[in-house]
Enzyme design. Structure first.
Site, PDB file in Angstrom:
ATOM      1  N   VAL A   1       0.824  -1.208   0.000  1.00 24.77           N
ATOM      2  CA  VAL A   1       0.000   0.000   0.000  1.00 24.77           C
ATOM      3  C   VAL A   1       0.862   1.263   0.000  1.00 24.77           C
ATOM      4  O   VAL A   1       0.621   2.192  -0.767  1.00 24.77           O
ATOM      5  CB  VAL A   1      -0.954  -0.005   1.228  1.00 24.77           C
ATOM      6  CG1 VAL A   1      -1.604   1.357   1.418  1.00 24.77           C
ATOM      7  CG2 VAL A   1      -2.021  -1.064   1.045  1.00 24.77           C
TER       8      VAL A   1
ATOM      9  N   THR B   1      -5.618  -0.685   7.440  1.00 21.34           N
ATOM     10  CA  THR B   1      -6.950  -1.143   7.838  1.00 21.34           C
ATOM     11  C   THR B   1      -6.954  -1.334   9.354  1.00 21.34           C
ATOM     12  O   THR B   1      -6.234  -2.187   9.870  1.00 21.34           O
ATOM     13  CB  THR B   1      -7.280  -2.461   7.118  1.00 21.34           C
ATOM     14  OG1 THR B   1      -7.162  -2.232   5.714  1.00 21.34           O
ATOM     15  CG2 THR B   1      -8.680  -2.952   7.447  1.00 21.34           C
TER      16      THR B   1
ATOM     17  N   TYR C   1     -16.923 -15.805  -8.613  1.00 22.82           N
ATOM     18  CA  TYR C   1     -16.202 -16.959  -9.151  1.00 22.82           C
ATOM     19  C   TYR C   1     -15.852 -17.918  -8.026  1.00 22.82           C
ATOM     20  O   TYR C   1     -15.142 -17.551  -7.095  1.00 22.82           O
ATOM     21  CB  TYR C   1     -14.934 -16.505  -9.876  1.00 22.82           C
ATOM     22  CG  TYR C   1     -15.240 -15.783 -11.167  1.00 22.82           C
ATOM     23  CD1 TYR C   1     -15.230 -16.469 -12.379  1.00 22.82           C
ATOM     24  CD2 TYR C   1     -15.604 -14.443 -11.167  1.00 22.82           C
ATOM     25  CE1 TYR C   1     -15.553 -15.820 -13.560  1.00 22.82           C
ATOM     26  CE2 TYR C   1     -15.926 -13.784 -12.340  1.00 22.82           C
ATOM     27  CZ  TYR C   1     -15.896 -14.477 -13.541  1.00 22.82           C
ATOM     28  OH  TYR C   1     -16.228 -13.844 -14.715  1.00 22.82           O
TER      29      TYR C   1
ATOM     30  N   GLY D   1      -7.945 -15.774  -0.126  1.00 25.26           N
ATOM     31  CA  GLY D   1      -6.668 -15.729   0.603  1.00 25.26           C
ATOM     32  C   GLY D   1      -6.165 -14.306   0.569  1.00 25.26           C
ATOM     33  O   GLY D   1      -6.960 -13.358   0.497  1.00 25.26           O
TER      34      GLY D   1
ATOM     35  N   CYS E   1      -5.411  -9.488   3.043  1.00 26.05           N
ATOM     36  CA  CYS E   1      -6.494  -8.656   3.596  1.00 26.05           C
ATOM     37  C   CYS E   1      -7.730  -9.435   4.047  1.00 26.05           C
ATOM     38  O   CYS E   1      -8.087  -9.384   5.218  1.00 26.05           O
ATOM     39  CB  CYS E   1      -6.897  -7.591   2.585  1.00 26.05           C
ATOM     40  SG  CYS E   1      -5.587  -6.377   2.336  1.00 26.05           S
TER      41      CYS E   1
END
Ligand SMILES: NC(=O)c1ccc[n+]([C@@H]2O[C@H](COP(=O)([O-])OP(=O)(O)OC[C@H]3O[C@@H](n4cnc5c(N)ncnc54)[C@H](O)[C@@H]3O)[C@@H](O)[C@H]2O)c1
Length: 444
Positions: A11, A123, A258, A264, A267
């Site tokens: 990030v 986050t 999908y 995985g 996040c």
């Protein structure tokens, strides 16, 4: 503007580079000395499509600097972004030790009479902006209460499309009740929303929760589709058809429908877990989230069960080719990658594994070097293998040379965790082919 980004990972590096791209002066701070040296020398440290080009240009034009010194890094900054890790703690909550350690340091560095905006881009759970403010004030030796604001600005970029997502975000969420901070954030983000996408201002708590709500909702869609896929197999339906049938309904949307090996990455697993924990702490049982996590775990069992059943539980001595190691295509990120779980299980049962991934192999070699063999190409991985297992849907795996594959594999068996191939084609080619939520092709 003068911007500092603390933490130069997936990030931080993308944000810092993209902020420089619109003309800001950006300093990126990281404690990892070798990473900083490599970046200073012009070497990109992550694989992200389109990043290298703008990184190189902004570095050359002097808008992008790197340092290990927080003090030096924040000196002239108007806005300081924290893009630090928030890994899961032992109880599932987000571990704030990296954030709070930097907040403590900032308290000793922010000067009275100045004004800086500290932004949580990581986050983080609801209440973190307040905790960061308190940590900064607690370590300050002077009265700096008016010298800074703490803002929540969660990041929604997707690895693999991070530059595009950052340069043209669907929305920018900013949590602040300070008018001064709001003005600066608006000014910074304006060039990124010129096509009219919104900058949504709200309070800090709502911004923090928005990020967890977004990731948890997407994970819910994935787990829902994985359950539909399991049901498709039991009821003799085709999940591809069901997906298309529901995805065309605009209320549902065609993305994230999908089925596969379960979600995985760095996040979703930790964020769903952290929101469930926040919820429990608030004396509320978030039932859907618990089911989402449970289904995700079961999905890996479901896929591995197909392999195990085919070999009647006797995997020892078998040799497998594995296509795809990254948790998704177009990234070298292997955090919580389902492929690694598949590989570990095969190895623990006495099988051998030859893997290929276009970008993630150096990271896997660094962290799990011992037992996996790494191939130079997707075809080399197939040599003498009893079966091919597909774990990541890289584009180069989509239309391979099946004739060549048949010649390299010991037996024409494919377990496809990403539903890449057409069932009639596999029937014609005479492969044994198992995918997710569709009928198996038994024509080996
Ligand atoms: N990766 C994603 O796709 C993504 C997307 C949105 C949000 N996020 C969130 O952003 C945050 C960062 O994620 P990431 O994937 O970039 O993590 P990362 O592990 O790739 O990067 C974190 C960086 O912080 C550095 N660091 C650690 N302690 C430091 C310190 N005291 N001072 C300076 N640098 C320090 C590390 O060396 C590392 O380079 C997390 O909270 C994550 O949940 C990630």
């Amino acid at each position: 503007m003068n911007i500092t980004v603390v933490g130069t990972g997936y990030v931080g590096l993308v944000s810092g580079t993209c902020f420089a791209e619109t003309g800001n002066n950006v300093t990126c701070v990281d404690i990892d000395e070798s990473k900083v040296q490599r970046l200073k020398a012009g070497e990109i440290t992550i694989y992200e499509p389109g990043l290298e080009k703008i990184f190189t240009r902004n570095l050359k034009e002097g808008r992008l600097q790197f340092t290990t010194s927080l003090k030096e890094g924040i000196e002239d900054a108007q806005i300081i972004f924290l893009a630090l890790p928030t890994p899961p703690g032992e109880d599932g909550s987000a571990d704030l030790k990296y954030i709070l350690a930097v907040a403590n340091d900032l308290g000793t560095m922010i000067k009275p009479g100045t004004y800086q905006v500290i932004v949580d881009k990581s986050t983080v759970p609801v209440g973190t902006a307040q905790r960061v403010r308190e940590a900064i004030l607690a370590s300050a030796t002077a009265d700096i209460a008016d010298a800074f604001d703490v803002v929540s600005n969660p990041e929604f970029l997707r690895e693999g499309a991070a530059v595009d997502d950052f340069m043209k975000p669907d929305r920018v969420v900013v949590g602040t009740r300070s008018e001064k901070a709001r003005k600066l954030m608006q000014q910074l983000y304006e060039p990124y929303v010129r096509q009219g996408n919104p900058i949504i201002f709200m309070d800090e708590n709502s911004a923090e929760l928005t990020k967890y709500a977004a990731n948890s909702f997407l994970a819910t869609k994935i787990s829902f589709m994985n359950e539909i896929a399991v049901l498709c197999e039991k009821l003799n339906a085709d999940v591809d058809m069901v997906r298309r049938g529901i995805g065309t309904d605009f209320r549902i949307g065609k993305h994230f429908l999908y089925p596969g090996l379960g979600y995985g990455g760095s996040c979703f697993p930790k964020d769903v877990q952290a929101l469930a924990k926040s919820s429990t702490d608030a004396q509320y049982e978030f039932k859907i989230l618990n089911a989402v996590m449970d289904v995700n775990k079961k999905q890996k069992e479901f896929f591995f069960g197909k392999i195990d059943t085919y070999y009647k539980g006797k995997l020892s001595g078998k040799h497998f080719a594995l296509w795809g190691l990254a948790f998704k295509p177009n990234t070298d990120d292997i955090r919580e990658a389902p492929a690694l779980e598949v590989a570990a299980r095969l190895l623990s049962q006495g099988a051998t594994v030859s893997a290929f991934d276009p970008e993630a192999m150096p990271n896997v070699k660094r962290e799990f070097s011992e037992d996996i063999k790494f191939a130079e190409s997707q075809y080399e991985a197939l040599e003498g293998a009893d079966a091919l297992i597909i774990c990541t849907e890289w584009n180069e795996f989509r239309t391979p040379d099946f004739k060549k594959m048949a010649g390299l594999l010991k037996t024409k068996v494919i377990f496809d965790g990403r539903n890449l191939y057409d069932i009639p084609t596999m029937e014609t080619l005479g492969f044994y082919y198992e995918s997710i939520g569709r009928s198996a092709v038994m024509s080996v």
